[in-house]
Design a protein around this motif. Structure first.
Motif, short mmCIF file in Angstrom:
data_model
loop_
_atom_site.label_atom_id
_atom_site.label_comp_id
_atom_site.label_asym_id
_atom_site.label_seq_id
_atom_site.Cartn_x
_atom_site.Cartn_y
_atom_site.Cartn_z
N LYS A 139 -33.57 -19.71 -6.54
CA LYS A 139 -32.55 -18.68 -6.31
C LYS A 139 -33.17 -17.44 -5.66
CE LYS A 139 -29.23 -19.86 -9.94
NZ LYS A 139 -28.55 -19.38 -11.16
N TRP A 140 -32.96 -17.35 -4.35
CA TRP A 140 -33.38 -16.18 -3.57
C TRP A 140 -32.27 -15.93 -2.55
CZ3 TRP A 140 -37.58 -14.25 -5.86
CH2 TRP A 140 -38.45 -15.13 -6.52
N ILE A 141 -32.24 -14.78 -1.96
CA ILE A 141 -31.14 -14.48 -1.05
C ILE A 141 -31.21 -15.31 0.23
CG2 ILE A 141 -30.73 -12.17 -1.96
CD1 ILE A 141 -32.28 -11.03 0.40
N ASP A 142 -32.34 -16.00 0.47
CA ASP A 142 -32.45 -16.84 1.66
C ASP A 142 -32.38 -18.33 1.33
OD1 ASP A 142 -34.91 -16.92 0.38
OD2 ASP A 142 -36.10 -16.77 2.21
N THR A 143 -31.90 -18.69 0.12
CA THR A 143 -31.76 -20.11 -0.25
C THR A 143 -30.30 -20.41 -0.57
OG1 THR A 143 -32.13 -19.71 -2.62
CG2 THR A 143 -34.09 -20.13 -1.26
N GLU A 144 -29.94 -21.69 -0.52
CA GLU A 144 -28.57 -22.07 -0.80
C GLU A 144 -28.15 -21.68 -2.22
OE1 GLU A 144 -26.31 -23.12 1.36
OE2 GLU A 144 -27.91 -22.76 2.82
N ALA A 145 -29.04 -21.90 -3.20
CA ALA A 145 -28.71 -21.55 -4.58
C ALA A 145 -28.50 -20.04 -4.72
CB ALA A 145 -29.81 -22.02 -5.53
N GLY A 146 -29.32 -19.28 -4.03
CA GLY A 146 -29.20 -17.82 -4.07
C GLY A 146 -27.95 -17.34 -3.36
N LYS A 147 -27.62 -17.97 -2.24
CA LYS A 147 -26.42 -17.58 -1.50
C LYS A 147 -25.16 -17.85 -2.32
CE LYS A 147 -28.55 -18.26 3.03
NZ LYS A 147 -28.68 -19.15 4.21
N ALA A 148 -25.16 -18.92 -3.10
CA ALA A 148 -24.02 -19.22 -3.97
C ALA A 148 -23.87 -18.13 -5.02
CB ALA A 148 -24.22 -20.57 -4.65
N GLU A 149 -24.98 -17.64 -5.53
CA GLU A 149 -24.96 -16.56 -6.51
C GLU A 149 -24.41 -15.29 -5.87
OE1 GLU A 149 -26.88 -15.78 -10.59
OE2 GLU A 149 -26.37 -17.56 -9.45
N ASN A 150 -24.84 -15.02 -4.64
CA ASN A 150 -24.38 -13.84 -3.91
C ASN A 150 -22.88 -13.93 -3.64
OD1 ASN A 150 -26.21 -11.75 -3.45
ND2 ASN A 150 -27.34 -12.95 -1.94
N LYS A 151 -22.39 -15.15 -3.35
CA LYS A 151 -20.97 -15.37 -3.04
C LYS A 151 -20.09 -14.97 -4.23
CE LYS A 151 -20.20 -18.97 -0.57
NZ LYS A 151 -20.01 -20.40 -0.17
N ASP A 152 -20.65 -15.14 -5.44
CA ASP A 152 -19.91 -14.78 -6.65
C ASP A 152 -19.97 -13.27 -6.91
OD1 ASP A 152 -19.26 -17.41 -7.06
OD2 ASP A 152 -20.97 -17.80 -8.38
N GLY A 153 -20.70 -12.56 -6.08
CA GLY A 153 -20.77 -11.11 -6.20
C GLY A 153 -21.83 -10.59 -7.16
N GLU A 154 -22.59 -11.50 -7.78
CA GLU A 154 -23.58 -11.07 -8.76
C GLU A 154 -24.92 -10.73 -8.10
OE1 GLU A 154 -24.00 -13.81 -11.95
OE2 GLU A 154 -21.85 -13.91 -12.36
N GLY A 155 -25.20 -11.36 -6.98
CA GLY A 155 -26.50 -11.16 -6.36
C GLY A 155 -27.59 -11.89 -7.12
N VAL A 156 -28.81 -11.80 -6.60
CA VAL A 156 -29.97 -12.43 -7.22
C VAL A 156 -30.87 -11.30 -7.72
CG1 VAL A 156 -31.84 -14.09 -6.94
CG2 VAL A 156 -29.79 -14.28 -5.52
N THR A 157 -31.08 -11.24 -9.02
CA THR A 157 -31.70 -10.06 -9.62
C THR A 157 -32.96 -10.41 -10.41
OG1 THR A 157 -30.31 -10.27 -11.59
CG2 THR A 157 -29.47 -8.89 -9.79
#
Length: 240
Positions: A46-64
């Motif tokens: 989960k990072w902002i440049d990975t698919e798993a991270g982008k899915a997290e970002n799509k939900d509005g939570e971001g990767v923290t």
């Protein structure tokens, strides 16, 4: 030694160390940053440049990430470009001052926030009650300072999201003996951890999918004109 006395010794030591920490440990901090970048995908997907991270970002939570006992920010600075938000926390106010200076100097001030606080206290202060859960909780070169490392990991695991990762960087147990610089002895509970030690600590905290790597390059620093080397590991596990 009472808890209050040890906490006082710890804070005084790191407050005094803060202004010179970055310079004294520059080579070791560089190695840690290098190893984190090399092992980023092993640590988490989960990072902002990975698919798993982008899915997290799509939900509005971001990767923290929570960088606990963050010091001057080596871990935060290395990983912040791949995260939405980083919270660095340390019990030393002086370390947080240096942490925020370094974030600003790296043009990462919008992503990195420093907070003074103690999440391992018997009663966590009310000002920290708003702390969310994180995709990654990191503790670098601090577990050996925790009075009770196993209990510390259990307490910090409460701040991990389901599916999130706990990461620790610390001394390999074979590197026993003096820490290597004066004044630190009163802040140390153990001189390192074996793979078995750290795996049990993680599993007892409810963490799964444990993995462990010894960093191939020693951490080097100079104290009193003497070169010192320490072997360290990176360990990771997930909350499932």
């Amino acid at each position: 030694m009472s808890d209050t006395f040890q906490e006082s010794v710890m804070q005084n030591y790191f407050d005094d160390m803060a202004p010179v920490y970055q310079e004294r440990f520059a080579e070791g901090l560089r190695v840690l940053a290098e190893q984190l970048l090399l092992n980023r995908m092993w640590l988490s997907d989960k990072w902002i440049d990975t698919e798993a991270g982008k899915a997290e970002n799509k939900d509005g939570e971001g990767v923290t990430m929570l960088d606990y006992a963050c010091g001057t920010g080596a871990v935060s600075l290395a990983l912040a470009p791949f995260l939405t938000q980083v919270t660095g926390m340390d019990t030393s106010p002086s370390m947080i001052v240096e942490y925020e200076k370094n974030a600003q100097a790296a043009h990462l001030g919008e992503k990195i926030v420093g907070r003074t606080g103690d999440l391992l206290a018997p009663i966590v202060e009310e000002s920290l009650s708003d702390l969310p859960k994180f995709d990654l909780v990191a503790v670098s070169m601090a577990l050996h300072h925790f009075e009770n490392p196993a209990l510390g990991v259990q307490q910090l695991a409460r701040y991990i999201k389901t599916g999130g990762v706990f990461m620790a960087i610390d001394l390999v147990v074979q590197d026993h003996g003096p820490h290597g610089f004066g004044g630190a002895e009163g802040t140390i509970s153990t001189h390192g951890f074996s793979r078995t030690d750290i795996q049990k600590i993680f599993e007892d905290a409810g963490l799964s999918y444990f993995d462990y790597k010894v960093v191939p390059k020693p951490l080097k620093f100079v104290h009193g004109g003497k070169a010192i080397e320490k072997t360290v590991f990176i360990a990771r596990a997930q909350l499932v």
